[in-house]
Enzyme design. Structure first.
Site, PDB file in Angstrom:
ATOM      1  N   HIS A 133       9.141 -46.350  17.600  1.00 44.65           N
ATOM      2  CA  HIS A 133       8.206 -48.075  18.159  1.00 44.65           C
ATOM      3  C   HIS A 133       7.912 -48.456  16.769  1.00 44.65           C
ATOM      4  O   HIS A 133       7.573 -47.860  15.255  1.00 44.65           O
ATOM      5  CB  HIS A 133       7.563 -47.406  18.928  1.00 44.65           C
ATOM      6  CG  HIS A 133       6.064 -48.465  19.281  1.00 44.65           C
ATOM      7  ND1 HIS A 133       5.869 -48.741  19.125  1.00 44.65           N
ATOM      8  CD2 HIS A 133       6.418 -49.010  21.693  1.00 44.65           C
ATOM      9  CE1 HIS A 133       5.017 -50.388  19.840  1.00 44.65           C
ATOM     10  NE2 HIS A 133       5.677 -50.379  20.873  1.00 44.65           N
ATOM     11  N   ASP A 210       4.780 -39.134  17.207  1.00 41.43           N
ATOM     12  CA  ASP A 210       3.581 -40.576  17.871  1.00 41.43           C
ATOM     13  C   ASP A 210       4.238 -40.348  19.606  1.00 41.43           C
ATOM     14  O   ASP A 210       4.736 -39.935  19.977  1.00 41.43           O
ATOM     15  CB  ASP A 210       4.300 -41.708  17.806  1.00 41.43           C
ATOM     16  CG  ASP A 210       4.347 -43.109  18.541  1.00 41.43           C
ATOM     17  OD1 ASP A 210       3.866 -42.539  19.707  1.00 41.43           O
ATOM     18  OD2 ASP A 210       5.326 -43.825  18.337  1.00 41.43           O
ATOM     19  N   GLN A 213       5.095 -41.828  24.551  1.00 42.64           N
ATOM     20  CA  GLN A 213       5.155 -41.386  25.818  1.00 42.64           C
ATOM     21  C   GLN A 213       6.065 -40.202  26.564  1.00 42.64           C
ATOM     22  O   GLN A 213       6.079 -39.988  27.007  1.00 42.64           O
ATOM     23  CB  GLN A 213       6.745 -42.721  25.692  1.00 42.64           C
ATOM     24  CG  GLN A 213       6.920 -43.770  25.505  1.00 42.64           C
ATOM     25  CD  GLN A 213       6.483 -44.552  26.405  1.00 42.64           C
ATOM     26  OE1 GLN A 213       6.471 -44.458  27.217  1.00 42.64           O
ATOM     27  NE2 GLN A 213       5.592 -46.137  26.553  1.00 42.64           N
ATOM     28  N   LYS A 236      -1.292 -46.139  28.615  1.00 47.41           N
ATOM     29  CA  LYS A 236       0.298 -45.413  29.769  1.00 47.41           C
ATOM     30  C   LYS A 236       0.265 -44.387  29.848  1.00 47.41           C
ATOM     31  O   LYS A 236       1.064 -43.032  30.314  1.00 47.41           O
ATOM     32  CB  LYS A 236       0.711 -46.042  27.662  1.00 47.41           C
ATOM     33  CG  LYS A 236       1.321 -46.235  27.362  1.00 47.41           C
ATOM     34  CD  LYS A 236       2.425 -46.695  26.122  1.00 47.41           C
ATOM     35  CE  LYS A 236       2.648 -46.997  25.239  1.00 47.41           C
ATOM     36  NZ  LYS A 236       2.240 -48.416  26.099  1.00 47.41           N
ATOM     37  N   CYS A 374      10.513 -52.781  21.114  1.00 42.99           N
ATOM     38  CA  CYS A 374       9.233 -53.428  20.198  1.00 42.99           C
ATOM     39  C   CYS A 374       9.868 -51.980  19.491  1.00 42.99           C
ATOM     40  O   CYS A 374       9.342 -50.911  18.931  1.00 42.99           O
ATOM     41  CB  CYS A 374       8.073 -52.392  20.412  1.00 42.99           C
ATOM     42  SG  CYS A 374       6.670 -53.636  21.196  1.00 42.99           S
TER      43      CYS A 374
HETATM   44  N1  PLP Z   1       4.057 -46.103  20.492  1.00 42.59           N
HETATM   45  C1  PLP Z   1       5.333 -45.826  21.619  1.00 42.59           C
HETATM   46  C2  PLP Z   1       6.490 -44.771  21.278  1.00 42.59           C
HETATM   47  C3  PLP Z   1       4.847 -46.634  22.610  1.00 42.59           C
HETATM   48  O1  PLP Z   1       6.086 -46.527  23.523  1.00 42.59           O
HETATM   49  C4  PLP Z   1       4.099 -47.675  22.025  1.00 42.59           C
HETATM   50  C5  PLP Z   1       4.012 -49.276  23.320  1.00 42.59           C
HETATM   51  O2  PLP Z   1       4.438 -48.831  23.862  1.00 42.59           O
HETATM   52  C6  PLP Z   1       3.112 -47.186  20.997  1.00 42.59           C
HETATM   53  C7  PLP Z   1       3.346 -46.454  20.051  1.00 42.59           C
HETATM   54  C8  PLP Z   1       1.747 -48.329  21.005  1.00 42.59           C
HETATM   55  O3  PLP Z   1       1.203 -48.233  22.000  1.00 42.59           O
HETATM   56  P1  PLP Z   1      -0.182 -48.530  22.176  1.00 42.59           P
HETATM   57  O4  PLP Z   1       0.254 -50.176  22.279  1.00 42.59           O
HETATM   58  O5  PLP Z   1      -0.966 -49.029  22.822  1.00 42.59           O
HETATM   59  O6  PLP Z   1      -0.317 -48.774  20.711  1.00 42.59           O
END
Ligand code: PLP
Length: 415
Positions: A133, A210, A213, A236, A374
């Site tokens: 992401h 990270d 998900q 999430k 993203c």
């Molecule tokens: N990393 C992953 C895999 C994500 O799916 C997301 C959000 O879609 C993020 C990071 C960023 O999360 P946040 O916008 O809650 O900081």
């Protein structure tokens, strides 16, 4: 304090009863009952979390960590409950290893800036993967630019599986950080992070995972993984927006400089010199999102009652059902076909732009995400502008999937 405001009590596997706790799912949009399949972007909150936040605002609100008065102490307890519960939830060893942030993005920026500024030098390498992401790309690019470090990328194959041979080839004494997504938000791939962590540790390299998900969809044990840093977001996983967690090993966090300066993160301030508070507070400057933290404590209790193993099993069942049904549709191509997947299905419809797919599905009140999610580099590597993505939660049903299938057929007829 009031621990919970339970609105419905249910057995662990009564999914209809669990679903009925989410008020938004009863809504109609565009004249049809809502089918919410955009859980990867943000999930919905059950009534008891909404009630808990309202109750906090109505009866308990004050600033935290700084008041001697009763209300402030009550608010602090309610806010700190999320830290206690989260320690157990991800099996961290110590409570102070749970840092409150505003979400995954904030958590990763914290590590990149704090750990990176201290440890990265010219020519050092930061290893990320091809399926990150933007939140796990850009913060590393920024610190690389500031320190002269270099970003290296672990490639993947056409199924969306990381090429581990390449990872082992890229890993070297120059590597100073490995930062990899646990579950891809676009492809659904569940990466073998335990193996990645083990290999990186053989070179004494710390690993940030990270987990945005992953934590909402499976049991995550940070000690079993031996992750050095683990980042995720409350919104999430049926929690409030504006709140997230950075797990970090105590030793690493203790050695890292603060990320932001201000109230709460200090021990003593003079104009000549300031000293820092202990962790976790060293990384929590200023008034935090208190009501979100209070609500998140309730979310953790809610998820615990259902059981993360139950949630994972339910979502795997729905993923299997959806994959079979969608695969039968002529002209539909699933993007992301790894052997080990979470409940995310990105797809393309022949000759129809993903934005049009999403727009027409919305007319039928079926909420999916369209675009690059993203993850622009993933789109580039598949040579596509974007996908439509159905991301499934435990509170979805087979009926939701059937509605999606009918909706896709309607899109095809429309064009
Ligand atoms: N990393 C992953 C895999 C994500 O799916 C997301 C959000 O879609 C993020 C990071 C960023 O999360 P946040 O916008 O809650 O900081």
């Amino acid at each position: 304090m009031q621990e919970t405001l339970k609105t419905v009590t249910k057995t662990n596997t009564d999914w209809e009863a669990i679903r009925s706790q989410f008020p938004i799912l009863k809504h109609e949009v565009n004249g049809h009952k809502l089918v919410y399949l955009d859980n990867g972007a943000s999930s919905q909150m059950p009534q008891r979390v909404i009630d808990r936040i309202n109750d906090y605002h109505s009866n308990e609100h004050a600033n935290v960590h700084r008041g001697i008065h009763t209300l402030s102490q009550k608010a602090t307890d309610a806010f700190e409950l999320a830290r206690k519960r989260m320690r157990k939830f991800i099996n961290a060893q110590y409570e102070e290893e749970i840092i409150y942030t505003t979400g995954t993005t904030d958590s990763i920026n914290l590590v990149a800036q704090s750990y990176g500024r201290k440890h990265f030098n010219e020519g050092d390498e930061i290893l990320i993967s091809a399926m990150e992401h933007h939140a796990n790309i850009v913060p590393w690019q920024m610190i690389a630019e500031q320190t002269g470090a270099v970003l290296k990328v672990i490639p993947m194959d056409n199924n969306g599986e990381l090429l581990l041979n390449e990872f082992h080839r890229l890993l070297s004494s120059k590597t100073k950080m490995v930062a990899v997504v646990h579950v891809s938000n676009t492809l659904g791939t569940i990466n073998p992070v335990q193996e990645i962590i083990e290999s990186a540790h053989a070179y004494d390299v710390p690993v940030l995972i990270d987990g945005a998900q992953a934590v909402p969809h499976m049991k995550v044990d940070v000690q079993a993984l031996d992750a050095d840093f683990y980042a995720f977001s409350a919104h999430k996983m049926c929690g409030p927006t504006g709140f997230g967690i950075l797990y970090g090993k105590r030793k690493l966090l203790n050695e890292m400089p603060p990320y932001r300066g201000g109230g709460d993160m200090i021990d003593k301030v003079t104009f000549e010199k300031t000293t820092w508070n202990d962790i976790p507070h060293k990384f929590e400057a200023g008034t935090p999102p208190i009501s979100a933290g209070v609500g998140f404590a309730e979310t953790i209790a809610f998820l615990n009652e259902i059981g993360m193993d139950n949630i994972a099993a339910r979502e795997q069942e729905l993923l299997k059902y959806a994959t079979e049904k969608l695969s039968m549709i002529d002209g539909l191509q699933i993007v992301g076909t790894a052997k080990s997947k979470a409940s995310v299905i990105s797809f393309l419809l022949k000759d129809i732009h993903p934005t049009d797919v999403g727009t027409i599905l919305d007319q039928k009140s079926i909420a999916v995400r369209t675009g690059h999610h993203c993850t622009q580099p993933i789109m580039d590597s598949f040579g596509i502008p974007g996908t439509a993505r159905a991301s499934i939660s435990f509170y979805n049903s087979k009926d939701d999937i059937d509605r999606l299938v009918d909706g896709i057929k309607y899109v095809q007829e429309f064009f």
